[in-house]
Write a protein that holds these residues in place. Structure first.
Motif, PDB file in Angstrom:
ATOM      1  N   ARG A 156       5.871  12.340  -0.512  1.00 28.78           N
ATOM      2  CA  ARG A 156       6.317  11.951  -1.857  1.00 28.78           C
ATOM      3  C   ARG A 156       6.241  10.446  -2.082  1.00 28.78           C
ATOM      4  N   MET A 157       5.817   9.694  -1.074  1.00 32.80           N
ATOM      5  CA  MET A 157       5.776   8.235  -1.188  1.00 32.80           C
ATOM      6  C   MET A 157       4.401   7.711  -0.786  1.00 32.80           C
ATOM      7  N   LEU A 158       3.918   6.729  -1.527  1.00 35.21           N
ATOM      8  CA  LEU A 158       2.628   6.119  -1.222  1.00 35.21           C
ATOM      9  C   LEU A 158       2.705   5.258   0.031  1.00 35.21           C
ATOM     10  N   SER A 159       1.596   5.208   0.752  1.00 31.19           N
ATOM     11  CA  SER A 159       1.500   4.249   1.847  1.00 31.19           C
ATOM     12  C   SER A 159       1.501   2.842   1.260  1.00 31.19           C
ATOM     13  N   ASP A 160       1.854   1.872   2.065  1.00 27.32           N
ATOM     14  CA  ASP A 160       1.910   0.486   1.575  1.00 27.32           C
ATOM     15  C   ASP A 160       0.540   0.023   1.077  1.00 27.32           C
TER      16      ASP A 160
END
Length: 260
Positions: A96-100
């Motif tokens: 649910r979260m993008l990589s940096d």
């Protein structure tokens, strides 16, 4: 004795048999002793293998990018924080979260605010996206352009959950994000595509803020029918500035009124 034996070996007509033409569900399979016939047992195992293959399938990025270019829509590729498929399945939060690196890339790519940002995400069946995303967009994108909507960058997201679209939409300054994602494969449909739309996307949003159009595939909801529903929902979401449980799909009623 022979007549009795023949009578015993002749199967009784299955009362469900006439319903098989209305569903892909496994009904009226017949019986071989106390079990199902061998052909049905083998068909079940094959369907299970197709479902497992779908879960571990990968986006055909090259074909999707090429198809998007043919539709006149630029695209880019991002990844979630899930480093591989095993971690994606075990840690839904990371999907649910993008990589940096992907977050920084989108921040550099974003231009002016757009009305709709489209995300193509593998989800639990990249097979569904590979097969059905481009045909659906071929029907949908011209209708969105005809409605005067500004389309943003199309993002191809790997190891992605539905909520990843919220962060992508916010970074692209989109009024609404539309995520086309592979749905959880079933034993009769390993390639079902789902479409989730969210107004004013931002991280932390929950499922009641989204609308879903599911089972998009030739054997389910056709591309044209799905496109009609999505055009209606997107237009209403932007007009009313909301999405989710407060927004009902009345596309069929509107079509009936318009055609009368």
């Amino acid at each position: 004795m022979t007549d009795a034996l023949l009578s015993f070996e002749t199967p009784e007509p299955d009362p469900w048999a006439s319903l098989k033409s209305f569903t892909a569900a496994r009904i009226a399979l017949g019986r071989s002793g106390s079990s199902v016939p061998l052909r049905e047992a083998l068909a079940f195992r094959l369907a299970h293998a197709h479902a497992r293959d779908a879960v571990y399938s990968s986006l055909d990025v090259e074909a999707l990018v090429s198809g998007l270019e043919a539709l006149g829509q630029p695209g880019c590729q991002v990844k979630s924080q899930a480093e591989n498929r095993q971690q994606y399945l075990q840690r839904p939060d990371k999907g649910r979260m993008l990589s940096d690196a992907s977050r920084n890339e989108l921040m550099e790519l974003r231009a002016e605010e757009c009305d709709v940002a489209v995300v193509l995400a593998d989800g639990l069946s990249a097979t569904a996206v590979n097969l059905h995303a481009l045909p659906l967009l071929q029907s949908l994108l011209p209708r969105l352009r005809e409605a005067g909507l500004r389309l943003g960058l199309v993002v191809l997201a790997e190891q992605a959950r539905v909520a990843l679209g919220d962060e992508i939409g916010e970074l692209l300054q989109a009024r609404l994000v539309l995520m086309l994602i592979g749905e959880r494969p079933g034993l009769s449909a390993p390639d079902s595509l789902g479409a989730y739309l969210t107004y004013a996307p931002r991280p932390g949003m929950t499922d009641e803020t989204r609308n879903c159009v599911s089972s998009i595939r030739p054997q389910g909801l056709t591309y044209s029918a799905a496109s009609t529903r999505l055009v209606y929902l997107i237009g209403e979401a932007l007009r009313r500035q909301l999405s989710g449980v407060a927004l009902k799909d009345q596309s069929e009623q509107n079509a009936a009124i318009g055609g009368s």
